[in-house]
Design a protein around this motif. Structure first.
Motif, PDB file in Angstrom:
ATOM      1  N   PRO A   1     -15.620   9.634   4.886  1.00 27.11           N
ATOM      2  CA  PRO A   1     -14.206  10.021   4.952  1.00 27.11           C
ATOM      3  C   PRO A   1     -13.543  10.090   3.570  1.00 27.11           C
ATOM      4  CG  PRO A   1     -14.500   7.789   5.746  1.00 27.11           C
ATOM      5  CD  PRO A   1     -15.863   8.346   5.520  1.00 27.11           C
ATOM      6  N   PHE A   2     -14.082   9.363   2.601  1.00 26.21           N
ATOM      7  CA  PHE A   2     -13.504   9.325   1.258  1.00 26.21           C
ATOM      8  C   PHE A   2     -14.580   9.623   0.230  1.00 26.21           C
ATOM      9  CE2 PHE A   2     -11.491   5.810   3.753  1.00 26.21           C
ATOM     10  CZ  PHE A   2     -10.348   6.517   4.109  1.00 26.21           C
ATOM     11  N   ARG A   3     -14.187  10.326  -0.821  1.00 21.67           N
ATOM     12  CA  ARG A   3     -15.115  10.628  -1.911  1.00 21.67           C
ATOM     13  C   ARG A   3     -14.699   9.860  -3.154  1.00 21.67           C
ATOM     14  NH1 ARG A   3     -15.129  16.742  -0.037  1.00 21.67           N
ATOM     15  NH2 ARG A   3     -16.668  16.510   1.621  1.00 21.67           N
ATOM     16  N   ASN A   4     -15.611   9.798  -4.105  1.00 20.28           N
ATOM     17  CA  ASN A   4     -15.341   9.095  -5.361  1.00 20.28           C
ATOM     18  C   ASN A   4     -14.040   9.592  -5.994  1.00 20.28           C
ATOM     19  OD1 ASN A   4     -17.646   7.552  -5.211  1.00 20.28           O
ATOM     20  ND2 ASN A   4     -18.863   8.954  -6.463  1.00 20.28           N
ATOM     21  N   GLY A   5     -13.222   8.658  -6.392  1.00 24.10           N
ATOM     22  CA  GLY A   5     -11.982   8.990  -7.068  1.00 24.10           C
ATOM     23  C   GLY A   5     -10.809   9.326  -6.155  1.00 24.10           C
ATOM     24  N   GLU A   6     -11.037   9.397  -4.855  1.00 24.47           N
ATOM     25  CA  GLU A   6      -9.962   9.760  -3.929  1.00 24.47           C
ATOM     26  C   GLU A   6      -9.184   8.565  -3.410  1.00 24.47           C
ATOM     27  OE1 GLU A   6     -11.460  13.828  -1.762  1.00 24.47           O
ATOM     28  OE2 GLU A   6     -11.970  11.926  -0.810  1.00 24.47           O
ATOM     29  N   VAL A   7      -9.694   7.370  -3.601  1.00 28.91           N
ATOM     30  CA  VAL A   7      -9.077   6.183  -3.014  1.00 28.91           C
ATOM     31  C   VAL A   7      -8.519   5.290  -4.112  1.00 28.91           C
ATOM     32  CG1 VAL A   7      -9.459   4.145  -1.572  1.00 28.91           C
ATOM     33  CG2 VAL A   7     -10.674   6.268  -1.063  1.00 28.91           C
ATOM     34  N   LEU A   8      -7.232   4.998  -3.999  1.00 27.14           N
ATOM     35  CA  LEU A   8      -6.610   4.029  -4.889  1.00 27.14           C
ATOM     36  C   LEU A   8      -6.835   2.658  -4.270  1.00 27.14           C
ATOM     37  CD1 LEU A   8      -4.752   3.223  -7.248  1.00 27.14           C
ATOM     38  CD2 LEU A   8      -2.815   3.577  -5.705  1.00 27.14           C
ATOM     39  N   ARG A   9      -7.426   1.752  -5.033  1.00 30.77           N
ATOM     40  CA  ARG A   9      -7.704   0.403  -4.534  1.00 30.77           C
ATOM     41  C   ARG A   9      -6.621  -0.547  -5.032  1.00 30.77           C
ATOM     42  NH1 ARG A   9     -13.692  -0.361  -3.435  1.00 30.77           N
ATOM     43  NH2 ARG A   9     -14.405   1.773  -3.182  1.00 30.77           N
TER      44      ARG A   9
ATOM     45  N   LEU B   1       0.828  -1.207   0.000  1.00 31.56           N
ATOM     46  CA  LEU B   1       0.000   0.000   0.000  1.00 31.56           C
ATOM     47  C   LEU B   1       0.863   1.258   0.000  1.00 31.56           C
ATOM     48  CD1 LEU B   1      -2.896  -0.864   2.478  1.00 31.56           C
ATOM     49  CD2 LEU B   1      -2.869  -1.070  -0.002  1.00 31.56           C
ATOM     50  N   VAL B   2       1.906   1.249   0.816  1.00 31.80           N
ATOM     51  CA  VAL B   2       2.796   2.417   0.886  1.00 31.80           C
ATOM     52  C   VAL B   2       3.468   2.644  -0.462  1.00 31.80           C
ATOM     53  CG1 VAL B   2       4.906   3.304   1.959  1.00 31.80           C
ATOM     54  CG2 VAL B   2       3.120   2.264   3.384  1.00 31.80           C
ATOM     55  N   ARG B   3       3.923   1.588  -1.094  1.00 36.11           N
ATOM     56  CA  ARG B   3       4.556   1.735  -2.416  1.00 36.11           C
ATOM     57  C   ARG B   3       3.565   2.236  -3.452  1.00 36.11           C
ATOM     58  NH1 ARG B   3       7.952  -3.739  -1.991  1.00 36.11           N
ATOM     59  NH2 ARG B   3       9.732  -2.880  -0.870  1.00 36.11           N
ATOM     60  N   ALA B   4       2.334   1.773  -3.392  1.00 32.72           N
ATOM     61  CA  ALA B   4       1.311   2.188  -4.354  1.00 32.72           C
ATOM     62  C   ALA B   4       0.884   3.641  -4.140  1.00 32.72           C
ATOM     63  CB  ALA B   4       0.096   1.270  -4.247  1.00 32.72           C
ATOM     64  N   ALA B   5       1.163   4.177  -2.969  1.00 29.37           N
ATOM     65  CA  ALA B   5       0.681   5.507  -2.610  1.00 29.37           C
ATOM     66  C   ALA B   5       1.306   6.635  -3.413  1.00 29.37           C
ATOM     67  CB  ALA B   5       0.909   5.760  -1.117  1.00 29.37           C
ATOM     68  N   ARG B   6       2.443   6.398  -4.009  1.00 30.41           N
ATOM     69  CA  ARG B   6       3.093   7.465  -4.775  1.00 30.41           C
ATOM     70  C   ARG B   6       2.132   7.978  -5.840  1.00 30.41           C
ATOM     71  NH1 ARG B   6       7.452   3.541  -4.526  1.00 30.41           N
ATOM     72  NH2 ARG B   6       8.816   4.167  -2.834  1.00 30.41           N
ATOM     73  N   GLY B   7       1.758   9.231  -5.727  1.00 29.64           N
ATOM     74  CA  GLY B   7       0.863   9.834  -6.697  1.00 29.64           C
ATOM     75  C   GLY B   7      -0.611   9.524  -6.477  1.00 29.64           C
ATOM     76  N   ALA B   8      -0.941   8.790  -5.416  1.00 31.76           N
ATOM     77  CA  ALA B   8      -2.338   8.437  -5.140  1.00 31.76           C
ATOM     78  C   ALA B   8      -3.060   9.611  -4.499  1.00 31.76           C
ATOM     79  CB  ALA B   8      -2.403   7.210  -4.235  1.00 31.76           C
ATOM     80  N   GLY B   9      -4.358   9.493  -4.382  1.00 31.49           N
ATOM     81  CA  GLY B   9      -5.186  10.530  -3.773  1.00 31.49           C
ATOM     82  C   GLY B   9      -5.103  10.526  -2.263  1.00 31.49           C
TER      83      GLY B   9
END
Length: 147
Positions: free
Chosen positions: A113-121, A72-80
């Protein structure tokens, strides 16, 4: 590491104290009976102001391992605003909250807490949704059998 405790707080605090080694502390969420949102908000508000991100694990989902958190941490680069483990499209845990202040503010206002498009799955396998309190609840609904 911060552990938010609610039900059975005395026993939970003893466990945290036994394993803490100075790196783990516990906070009691007095309104934990209101659900995960209340406990999450209490935990987020207990963080230091300099801690802008939080990796959230649920205590009743012990199969979500360190390797999953690393992914998850690695995927976070550039995520919402967040990165979330999923299984077959079903939201699971852990969740990496990348903007603690925004999420806490939304919880205070009783918003999602999260809106559409803000969460990288991130597809993470069945461990992301395996809950030991209710072992069959999610599995049979989504067609996954517990090991």
């Amino acid at each position: 590491m911060l552990v938010v405790i609610g039900a059975d707080r005395i026993r939970a605090a003893k466990v945290v104290h036994a394993v803490r080694n100075g790196r783990v502390s516990a906070v009691f969420a007095p309104n934990h009976r209101r659900g995960h949102r209340a406990s999450l908000l209490h935990g987020l508000r207990s963080l230091r102001a300099s801690e802008g991100e939080a990796l959230v694990f649920l205590g009743d989902m012990p199969l979500a391992d360190h390797g999953l958190a690393t992914r998850l941490v690695r995927a976070a680069r550039g995520a919402g605003i967040a990165v979330r483990a999923t299984h077959r499209g079903i939201p699971g845990h852990p969740v990496l909250i990348r903007d603690v202040k925004t999420v806490a503010d939304r919880l205070i206002r009783d918003e999602s807490p999260f809106r559409n498009g803000e969460v990288l799955r991130v597809e993470s396998g069945p461990e992301a949704i395996r809950d030991i309190d209710r072992p069959g609840e999610r599995f049979f609904r989504v067609g996954v059998r517990p090991r």
